[in-house]
Scaffold this active site. Structure first.
Site, short mmCIF file in Angstrom:
data_model
loop_
_atom_site.label_atom_id
_atom_site.label_comp_id
_atom_site.label_asym_id
_atom_site.label_seq_id
_atom_site.Cartn_x
_atom_site.Cartn_y
_atom_site.Cartn_z
N ARG A 57 0.81 -1.23 0.00
CA ARG A 57 0.00 0.00 0.00
C ARG A 57 0.83 1.27 0.00
O ARG A 57 0.61 2.18 -0.79
CB ARG A 57 -0.92 0.04 1.24
CG ARG A 57 -2.15 -0.77 1.11
CD ARG A 57 -2.48 -1.44 2.43
NE ARG A 57 -1.50 -2.46 2.70
CZ ARG A 57 -1.57 -3.72 2.22
NH1 ARG A 57 -2.62 -4.08 1.57
NH2 ARG A 57 -0.61 -4.60 2.44
N THR A 58 1.78 1.35 0.92
CA THR A 58 2.48 2.62 1.10
C THR A 58 3.28 2.98 -0.15
O THR A 58 3.19 4.10 -0.67
CB THR A 58 3.41 2.55 2.33
OG1 THR A 58 2.66 2.01 3.42
CG2 THR A 58 3.92 3.92 2.71
N LYS A 87 26.78 -3.56 0.13
CA LYS A 87 28.25 -3.43 0.16
C LYS A 87 28.71 -2.73 1.44
O LYS A 87 29.90 -2.46 1.61
CB LYS A 87 28.73 -2.61 -1.04
CG LYS A 87 28.34 -3.21 -2.38
CD LYS A 87 28.67 -2.23 -3.50
CE LYS A 87 27.83 -2.50 -4.73
NZ LYS A 87 27.79 -1.34 -5.64
N ARG A 108 11.16 3.79 3.74
CA ARG A 108 10.77 2.77 4.74
C ARG A 108 12.03 2.03 5.14
O ARG A 108 12.84 1.65 4.29
CB ARG A 108 9.74 1.79 4.19
CG ARG A 108 9.49 0.64 5.19
CD ARG A 108 8.31 -0.19 4.87
NE ARG A 108 7.06 0.53 5.07
CZ ARG A 108 5.87 -0.02 4.99
NH1 ARG A 108 5.75 -1.31 4.70
NH2 ARG A 108 4.78 0.68 5.19
N HIS A 136 4.66 5.63 11.59
CA HIS A 136 4.18 5.55 10.21
C HIS A 136 3.19 6.70 10.07
O HIS A 136 1.97 6.49 10.00
CB HIS A 136 3.51 4.18 10.01
CG HIS A 136 3.28 3.78 8.59
ND1 HIS A 136 3.50 4.63 7.51
CD2 HIS A 136 2.83 2.61 8.07
CE1 HIS A 136 3.20 3.98 6.40
NE2 HIS A 136 2.79 2.76 6.72
N1 CP Z 1 -0.39 -0.30 5.83
C1 CP Z 1 0.83 -0.46 5.28
O1 CP Z 1 1.81 0.21 5.63
O2 CP Z 1 0.88 -1.39 4.30
P1 CP Z 1 2.17 -1.80 3.46
O3 CP Z 1 3.13 -2.48 4.42
O4 CP Z 1 1.66 -2.71 2.38
O5 CP Z 1 2.77 -0.53 2.92
#
Ligand code: CP
Length: 306
Positions: A57-58, A87, A108, A136
Protein backbone atom coordinates in the site's frame (compact mmCIF):
# COMPACT_ATOMS: atom_id res chain seq x y z
CA UNK A 1 1.14 25.23 12.77
CA UNK A 2 3.51 25.27 9.76
CA UNK A 3 3.83 22.22 7.55
CA UNK A 4 7.09 20.46 8.52
CA UNK A 5 9.99 20.11 6.05
CA UNK A 6 10.30 16.39 6.83
CA UNK A 7 7.34 14.16 7.74
CA UNK A 8 8.81 11.98 10.49
CA UNK A 9 6.22 11.61 13.25
CA UNK A 10 2.51 11.96 13.96
CA UNK A 11 3.51 14.34 16.74
CA UNK A 12 4.25 16.95 14.06
CA UNK A 13 0.54 16.99 13.19
CA UNK A 14 -1.21 17.51 16.54
CA UNK A 15 -3.20 20.41 15.15
CA UNK A 16 -6.80 19.89 14.06
CA UNK A 17 -6.73 22.91 11.70
CA UNK A 18 -3.67 21.52 9.88
CA UNK A 19 -5.27 18.07 9.67
CA UNK A 20 -8.56 19.50 8.43
CA UNK A 21 -6.79 21.40 5.67
CA UNK A 22 -5.00 18.21 4.57
CA UNK A 23 -8.31 16.31 4.66
CA UNK A 24 -10.05 19.02 2.61
CA UNK A 25 -7.32 18.89 -0.02
CA UNK A 26 -7.44 15.08 -0.10
CA UNK A 27 -11.23 15.27 -0.64
CA UNK A 28 -10.78 17.70 -3.54
CA UNK A 29 -8.09 15.51 -5.11
CA UNK A 30 -10.35 12.46 -4.74
CA UNK A 31 -13.15 14.31 -6.52
CA UNK A 32 -10.81 15.42 -9.31
CA UNK A 33 -9.51 11.87 -9.63
CA UNK A 34 -13.08 10.56 -9.98
CA UNK A 35 -13.86 13.24 -12.60
CA UNK A 36 -10.67 12.46 -14.51
CA UNK A 37 -9.51 16.06 -13.99
CA UNK A 38 -6.35 15.71 -11.89
CA UNK A 39 -3.94 18.54 -12.80
CA UNK A 40 -0.23 17.90 -13.57
CA UNK A 41 0.78 19.52 -10.29
CA UNK A 42 4.03 17.55 -9.95
CA UNK A 43 5.33 18.03 -13.50
CA UNK A 44 9.13 18.28 -13.40
CA UNK A 45 9.35 16.79 -9.88
CA UNK A 46 11.02 13.49 -9.08
CA UNK A 47 10.24 11.25 -6.10
CA UNK A 48 12.78 8.70 -4.82
CA UNK A 49 10.90 5.83 -3.23
CA UNK A 50 13.40 3.95 -1.06
CA UNK A 51 12.07 0.85 0.71
CA UNK A 52 14.36 -1.28 2.89
CA UNK A 53 11.31 -3.31 4.01
CA UNK A 54 8.47 -4.78 1.92
CA UNK A 55 5.34 -2.74 1.24
CA UNK A 56 2.29 -2.89 -1.00
CA UNK A 57 0.00 0.00 0.00
CA UNK A 58 2.48 2.62 1.10
CA UNK A 59 4.89 2.33 -1.81
CA UNK A 60 2.28 1.91 -4.53
CA UNK A 61 0.05 4.70 -3.19
CA UNK A 62 2.95 7.18 -2.94
CA UNK A 63 4.21 6.26 -6.40
CA UNK A 64 0.71 6.33 -7.85
CA UNK A 65 0.06 9.74 -6.24
CA UNK A 66 3.25 11.13 -7.77
CA UNK A 67 2.63 9.71 -11.24
CA UNK A 68 -1.08 10.59 -11.39
CA UNK A 69 -0.23 14.22 -10.65
CA UNK A 70 2.33 14.39 -13.44
CA UNK A 71 5.52 13.69 -11.46
CA UNK A 72 8.11 10.98 -11.91
CA UNK A 73 9.45 8.24 -9.64
CA UNK A 74 12.73 6.43 -9.12
CA UNK A 75 12.37 3.44 -6.84
CA UNK A 76 14.31 0.92 -4.77
CA UNK A 77 11.68 -1.59 -3.74
CA UNK A 78 14.14 -3.90 -1.94
CA UNK A 79 16.86 -1.45 -0.97
CA UNK A 80 18.33 -3.75 1.66
CA UNK A 81 19.09 -6.35 -1.05
CA UNK A 82 19.40 -4.26 -4.21
CA UNK A 83 21.23 -1.09 -3.24
CA UNK A 84 24.79 -0.39 -2.11
CA UNK A 85 23.60 -1.17 1.42
CA UNK A 86 24.67 -4.75 0.55
CA UNK A 87 28.25 -3.43 0.16
CA UNK A 88 28.11 -1.76 3.57
CA UNK A 89 27.06 1.77 2.59
CA UNK A 90 25.47 3.62 5.50
CA UNK A 91 21.91 4.88 5.33
CA UNK A 92 23.24 8.41 5.70
CA UNK A 93 25.56 8.11 2.69
CA UNK A 94 22.85 6.52 0.54
CA UNK A 95 20.35 9.24 1.42
CA UNK A 96 22.88 12.02 0.86
CA UNK A 97 23.48 10.68 -2.65
CA UNK A 98 19.81 10.03 -3.50
CA UNK A 99 18.84 13.49 -2.25
CA UNK A 100 21.09 14.93 -4.95
CA UNK A 101 19.03 13.15 -7.62
CA UNK A 102 15.43 13.65 -6.41
CA UNK A 103 13.15 16.39 -5.07
CA UNK A 104 11.76 14.28 -2.24
CA UNK A 105 12.49 10.92 -0.58
CA UNK A 106 9.92 8.47 0.78
CA UNK A 107 11.73 6.04 3.07
CA UNK A 108 10.77 2.77 4.74
CA UNK A 109 13.38 1.20 6.99
CA UNK A 110 13.28 -1.48 9.71
CA UNK A 111 15.13 0.62 12.32
CA UNK A 112 13.26 2.98 14.61
CA UNK A 113 14.66 6.47 14.10
CA UNK A 114 15.98 5.75 10.59
CA UNK A 115 13.79 8.42 8.99
CA UNK A 116 15.10 11.04 11.40
CA UNK A 117 18.68 10.02 10.64
CA UNK A 118 17.92 10.19 6.92
CA UNK A 119 16.40 13.67 7.28
CA UNK A 120 19.65 14.91 8.83
CA UNK A 121 21.63 13.63 5.82
CA UNK A 122 19.17 14.76 3.15
CA UNK A 123 19.15 17.92 1.04
CA UNK A 124 15.44 17.36 0.22
CA UNK A 125 12.34 16.52 2.31
CA UNK A 126 12.13 12.98 3.71
CA UNK A 127 8.81 11.27 4.40
CA UNK A 128 8.83 8.45 6.93
CA UNK A 129 6.95 5.56 5.31
CA UNK A 130 7.45 3.36 8.39
CA UNK A 131 10.55 3.01 10.57
CA UNK A 132 10.19 -0.40 12.14
CA UNK A 133 8.33 -0.37 15.44
CA UNK A 134 8.58 3.43 15.41
CA UNK A 135 6.25 5.60 13.38
CA UNK A 136 4.18 5.55 10.21
CA UNK A 137 2.82 9.10 10.20
CA UNK A 138 1.20 9.12 6.75
CA UNK A 139 -0.70 5.95 7.72
CA UNK A 140 -2.05 7.70 10.81
CA UNK A 141 -3.16 10.74 8.79
CA UNK A 142 -4.99 8.58 6.26
CA UNK A 143 -6.53 6.64 9.17
CA UNK A 144 -7.86 9.84 10.74
CA UNK A 145 -9.13 10.96 7.32
CA UNK A 146 -10.97 7.64 6.99
CA UNK A 147 -12.64 8.00 10.40
CA UNK A 148 -13.70 11.56 9.53
CA UNK A 149 -15.06 10.51 6.13
CA UNK A 150 -16.88 7.45 7.39
CA UNK A 151 -18.37 8.82 10.62
CA UNK A 152 -18.40 12.59 9.99
CA UNK A 153 -16.31 13.48 13.04
CA UNK A 154 -13.49 12.20 15.24
CA UNK A 155 -14.03 14.06 18.49
CA UNK A 156 -16.32 12.24 20.89
CA UNK A 157 -15.74 8.79 19.39
CA UNK A 158 -14.84 5.62 21.26
CA UNK A 159 -11.99 4.05 19.31
CA UNK A 160 -10.74 0.56 20.07
CA UNK A 161 -7.29 -0.69 19.06
CA UNK A 162 -7.01 -4.47 18.81
CA UNK A 163 -3.98 -6.76 18.58
CA UNK A 164 -0.35 -5.71 18.42
CA UNK A 165 -0.19 -2.48 20.40
CA UNK A 166 3.49 -2.92 21.21
CA UNK A 167 4.67 -2.13 17.68
CA UNK A 168 3.41 1.01 15.96
CA UNK A 169 1.72 3.93 17.74
CA UNK A 170 1.29 6.70 15.20
CA UNK A 171 -2.51 6.86 15.17
CA UNK A 172 -3.00 6.91 18.92
CA UNK A 173 -0.54 9.82 19.07
CA UNK A 174 -2.34 11.67 16.29
CA UNK A 175 -5.72 11.16 17.99
CA UNK A 176 -4.44 13.12 20.98
CA UNK A 177 -5.19 16.20 18.83
CA UNK A 178 -8.89 15.41 19.43
CA UNK A 179 -9.53 15.92 23.17
CA UNK A 180 -12.98 14.28 23.11
CA UNK A 181 -11.87 10.81 22.01
CA UNK A 182 -11.80 7.80 24.31
CA UNK A 183 -9.32 5.06 23.42
CA UNK A 184 -9.65 1.41 24.37
CA UNK A 185 -6.61 -0.85 23.98
CA UNK A 186 -7.35 -4.56 23.63
CA UNK A 187 -4.30 -6.83 23.57
CA UNK A 188 -2.79 -9.91 25.18
CA UNK A 189 -0.25 -9.01 27.88
CA UNK A 190 2.91 -9.37 25.70
CA UNK A 191 1.49 -7.01 23.07
CA UNK A 192 0.17 -4.30 25.34
CA UNK A 193 0.95 -0.63 24.99
CA UNK A 194 4.48 0.45 25.99
CA UNK A 195 4.71 2.61 29.11
CA UNK A 196 6.01 5.51 27.00
CA UNK A 197 2.67 5.61 25.14
CA UNK A 198 0.67 5.54 28.39
CA UNK A 199 2.80 8.43 29.64
CA UNK A 200 2.22 10.37 26.41
CA UNK A 201 -1.55 9.87 26.60
CA UNK A 202 -1.65 10.92 30.26
CA UNK A 203 0.34 14.06 29.45
CA UNK A 204 -2.10 14.87 26.66
CA UNK A 205 -5.04 14.11 28.98
CA UNK A 206 -6.48 11.52 26.58
CA UNK A 207 -9.01 9.17 28.22
CA UNK A 208 -7.99 5.54 27.75
CA UNK A 209 -8.56 2.08 29.16
CA UNK A 210 -6.81 -1.26 28.65
CA UNK A 211 -8.23 -4.78 28.60
CA UNK A 212 -7.53 -8.26 27.28
CA UNK A 213 -11.24 -8.90 26.62
CA UNK A 214 -12.67 -7.80 23.28
CA UNK A 215 -16.07 -9.20 24.31
CA UNK A 216 -16.31 -6.80 27.23
CA UNK A 217 -15.90 -3.67 25.11
CA UNK A 218 -17.08 -4.52 21.61
CA UNK A 219 -20.65 -3.23 22.14
CA UNK A 220 -19.59 0.30 23.01
CA UNK A 221 -17.03 1.09 20.31
CA UNK A 222 -17.56 3.41 17.31
CA UNK A 223 -14.34 2.30 15.62
CA UNK A 224 -12.60 -1.06 15.90
CA UNK A 225 -9.04 -0.75 14.60
CA UNK A 226 -7.56 -4.23 14.20
CA UNK A 227 -3.82 -4.68 13.68
CA UNK A 228 -1.59 -7.51 12.51
CA UNK A 229 0.75 -9.11 15.02
CA UNK A 230 4.05 -8.05 13.42
CA UNK A 231 5.95 -11.32 13.14
CA UNK A 232 9.01 -9.50 11.75
CA UNK A 233 9.42 -7.57 15.04
CA UNK A 234 9.85 -10.72 17.21
CA UNK A 235 13.36 -12.00 18.03
CA UNK A 236 12.08 -15.44 19.10
CA UNK A 237 9.46 -17.29 16.94
CA UNK A 238 8.11 -18.92 20.13
CA UNK A 239 7.02 -15.49 21.41
CA UNK A 240 5.22 -14.84 18.12
CA UNK A 241 3.49 -18.23 18.17
CA UNK A 242 2.28 -17.56 21.71
CA UNK A 243 0.30 -14.46 20.68
CA UNK A 244 -0.54 -14.91 16.98
CA UNK A 245 -4.24 -15.28 16.26
CA UNK A 246 -5.19 -13.86 19.66
CA UNK A 247 -8.31 -12.18 18.23
CA UNK A 248 -10.38 -12.60 15.07
CA UNK A 249 -13.07 -10.23 13.91
CA UNK A 250 -15.72 -12.57 12.51
CA UNK A 251 -19.46 -12.72 11.76
CA UNK A 252 -20.28 -13.59 15.38
CA UNK A 253 -18.51 -10.44 16.55
CA UNK A 254 -20.26 -8.38 13.85
CA UNK A 255 -23.61 -9.35 15.37
CA UNK A 256 -22.54 -7.82 18.68
CA UNK A 257 -21.28 -4.55 17.21
CA UNK A 258 -23.26 -1.35 16.77
CA UNK A 259 -24.61 -0.65 13.30
CA UNK A 260 -22.83 2.72 13.07
CA UNK A 261 -19.39 1.19 13.66
CA UNK A 262 -16.47 0.97 11.28
CA UNK A 263 -13.85 -1.75 11.25
CA UNK A 264 -10.41 -0.58 10.19
CA UNK A 265 -7.08 -2.31 9.59
CA UNK A 266 -3.88 -0.86 8.09
CA UNK A 267 -3.44 -4.15 6.14
CA UNK A 268 -1.94 -6.53 5.28
CA UNK A 269 -4.13 -8.83 7.39
CA UNK A 270 -3.28 -12.39 8.27
CA UNK A 271 -6.11 -13.85 10.34
CA UNK A 272 -7.30 -10.82 12.33
CA UNK A 273 -10.40 -10.31 10.17
CA UNK A 274 -12.35 -13.19 8.62
CA UNK A 275 -12.97 -12.91 4.87
CA UNK A 276 -16.73 -13.05 5.54
CA UNK A 277 -16.51 -9.63 7.20
CA UNK A 278 -15.38 -7.98 3.93
CA UNK A 279 -18.95 -7.86 2.59
CA UNK A 280 -20.33 -6.01 5.63
CA UNK A 281 -20.75 -2.27 5.02
CA UNK A 282 -18.98 -1.65 8.34
CA UNK A 283 -15.75 -3.09 6.93
CA UNK A 284 -13.87 0.11 6.03
CA UNK A 285 -10.35 -1.26 5.51
CA UNK A 286 -10.32 -1.37 1.73
CA UNK A 287 -11.77 2.16 1.56
CA UNK A 288 -9.09 3.13 4.12
CA UNK A 289 -6.32 1.79 1.87
CA UNK A 290 -7.77 3.69 -1.13
CA UNK A 291 -7.85 6.89 0.92
CA UNK A 292 -4.08 6.56 1.22
CA UNK A 293 -3.76 7.63 -2.39
CA UNK A 294 -5.55 10.96 -1.93
CA UNK A 295 -4.06 11.76 1.48
CA UNK A 296 -0.57 11.06 0.13
CA UNK A 297 -1.25 13.28 -2.90
CA UNK A 298 -2.10 16.11 -0.48
CA UNK A 299 0.97 15.41 1.67
CA UNK A 300 3.33 15.21 -1.33
CA UNK A 301 2.01 18.55 -2.58
CA UNK A 302 2.80 20.25 0.71
CA UNK A 303 6.13 18.51 1.14
CA UNK A 304 7.12 19.70 -2.34
CA UNK A 305 6.02 23.22 -1.40
CA UNK A 306 3.45 23.42 -4.22
N1 CP B 1 -0.39 -0.30 5.83
C1 CP B 1 0.83 -0.46 5.28
O1 CP B 1 1.81 0.21 5.63
O2 CP B 1 0.88 -1.39 4.30
P1 CP B 1 2.17 -1.80 3.46
O3 CP B 1 3.13 -2.48 4.42
O4 CP B 1 1.66 -2.71 2.38
O5 CP B 1 2.77 -0.53 2.92
Amino acid sequence: MRFPKHILSSRQFLDVKLLESIFQEARELEQMSKNGSLPPLFQGKLLASVFYEPSTRTRFSFESAMLRLGGQVITAESASANSSATKGETLEDSIKIISGYADLIVLRHPETGAAKRASLASEVPVINAGDGAGEHPTQSILDAYTIQNELGEINGLKIGFLGDLKNGHSLLQLLSAYPGVTLTFIAPKPLQLPESCRKFLREKKVRFEETESLNKVIGKLNVLYATRVQKERFDDPKDYNAVKGSYTVNEDLLRRMKQQVIIMHPLPRIDEIALAVDNDTRAAYFRQAKNGLYVRMALLRRALGL
